[in-house]
Design a protein around this motif. Sequence first.
Motif, short mmCIF file in Angstrom:
data_model
loop_
_atom_site.label_atom_id
_atom_site.label_comp_id
_atom_site.label_asym_id
_atom_site.label_seq_id
_atom_site.Cartn_x
_atom_site.Cartn_y
_atom_site.Cartn_z
N ASP A 156 22.37 -35.26 0.66
CA ASP A 156 22.96 -36.43 0.01
C ASP A 156 23.11 -36.18 -1.49
N ALA A 157 22.09 -35.60 -2.09
CA ALA A 157 22.15 -35.33 -3.53
C ALA A 157 23.26 -34.35 -3.87
N TYR A 158 23.43 -33.34 -3.02
CA TYR A 158 24.47 -32.35 -3.30
C TYR A 158 25.86 -32.96 -3.15
N ALA A 159 26.06 -33.76 -2.11
CA ALA A 159 27.36 -34.40 -1.91
C ALA A 159 27.70 -35.32 -3.08
N ALA A 160 26.73 -36.10 -3.53
CA ALA A 160 26.95 -36.98 -4.68
C ALA A 160 27.31 -36.16 -5.91
N ARG A 161 26.64 -35.04 -6.08
CA ARG A 161 26.93 -34.13 -7.20
C ARG A 161 28.35 -33.61 -7.15
N SER A 162 28.81 -33.20 -5.96
CA SER A 162 30.16 -32.65 -5.83
C SER A 162 31.20 -33.66 -6.25
N HIS A 163 31.06 -34.89 -5.78
CA HIS A 163 32.02 -35.94 -6.15
C HIS A 163 31.95 -36.24 -7.65
N ALA A 176 23.53 -41.11 -4.20
CA ALA A 176 22.67 -40.67 -3.11
C ALA A 176 22.13 -41.86 -2.32
N ARG A 177 21.83 -42.96 -2.99
CA ARG A 177 21.30 -44.12 -2.26
C ARG A 177 22.34 -44.71 -1.31
N ARG A 178 23.62 -44.64 -1.70
CA ARG A 178 24.67 -45.09 -0.79
C ARG A 178 24.84 -44.10 0.36
N LEU A 179 24.81 -42.82 0.04
CA LEU A 179 24.94 -41.80 1.08
C LEU A 179 23.79 -41.89 2.08
N ALA A 180 22.63 -42.31 1.62
CA ALA A 180 21.47 -42.39 2.51
C ALA A 180 21.68 -43.39 3.64
N ARG A 181 22.64 -44.29 3.49
CA ARG A 181 22.90 -45.29 4.53
C ARG A 181 23.84 -44.78 5.63
N PHE A 182 24.46 -43.63 5.42
CA PHE A 182 25.39 -43.09 6.42
C PHE A 182 24.60 -42.62 7.64
#
Length: 396
Positions: A173-180, A213-219
């Motif tokens: 999640d942290a890496y995906a948030a970083r990419s965006h 990351a907190r939003r991604l954590a809900r996926f």
Amino acid sequence: MTPDPRTPVVVAGLRTPITTAGRALAGTPVHALAAPVLRALADRLPPDPPVDDVVLGNCRGPGGNTARVAALAAGLGAAVPGLTVDRQCGSGLEAVRLAAGLVAGGAGQVYLAGGAESASTAPHRAWPPTAPGEEAVRYTRAPFAPPGHPDPDMGEAADALARRCGVSRERQDAYAARSHARALAAAARGAFVAELVPVAGATADDRPRRLHARRLARFPPAFGAGGSVTAGTSSGVSDGAAAVAVVSERVRARLGVPGAAVRAAAVAGVDPATPGLGPVPAVRAALERAGVALDDVGVVEVGEAFAAQVLAVTDALGLDPLGADAERVCPDGGALALGHPWGATGAVLVVRLLARLLAPGGPRYGLAACAVGGGQGVAVLLERVGADGGADGGGG
């Protein structure tokens, strides 16, 4: 050291906007994505020597030799041939590798190499009937391996890789948030403007967005109840094209422009069950051939099919994109944010590397690497040449 006149050098790189399948480029066939990029690249080169060949990667197009169709559509002339290659997600990078090898071998001096993919217009495919009265059986992809070998779908493979390599959901999640975040920041400062060729009214990438990351954590898991890979940590299905001009050092010197010499390239095979690890042996082989240490490489572009896959690869190579190596690994984001037009992604990496290497104060070395379905990896090492403070085109 006197430069070798046959050293392959990337002197220009361009791409279309990368758009989500079914959106801005949905009605543009694959050759029509590549043609404007090829035309714009050709316009940056002198007519003499002429383009020797066009090499394009493509995974799921209509056939008919996309590279040749695109070359003709670009107005390059009937004398310019075309070759389409398929190394799946590494196809665009493989095209660059092949073009560099042709230049180094003396087969020609000017190649346009890259890739294109139109997921929106990819034809539906089916196995033919095996007996009278049977119906054709549609399939979503061709097999990456024959019966008797593992042949996972890429999402399932990413889940398995995360479990095997201990890549946690939180890091994904942290890496995906970083990419965006990095892609948005790069776009805001105009980092992509010089490399973009508008196509069919599309002028910018449409996928990067603000994600935390907190939003991604809900996926929820996307590929099985017990998995950790989600839609948010997976690349998007996309349309787009990218290509670079690969010329001999002789031509580069005549042009009087800086470039990025292809110092080494490698392909490698790994277990088809863990295709995401393919870049690891390919990167190591390319570095060994060039006699260059990974610590000396200033920017590393890895195809971001899945956050889990990127982190497994960087962990194996000793890189920390979420920490000490944040400015080295995909510094302007990658396919998680921009999208993943399969046959083009490897070429997009080279376009991005070129921009970084030739920027004022850019690093000397850059590395591009892709994982490939079926258990393969491709890597290409570039070195800045002909720029202020750059190498002279000689040895590595």
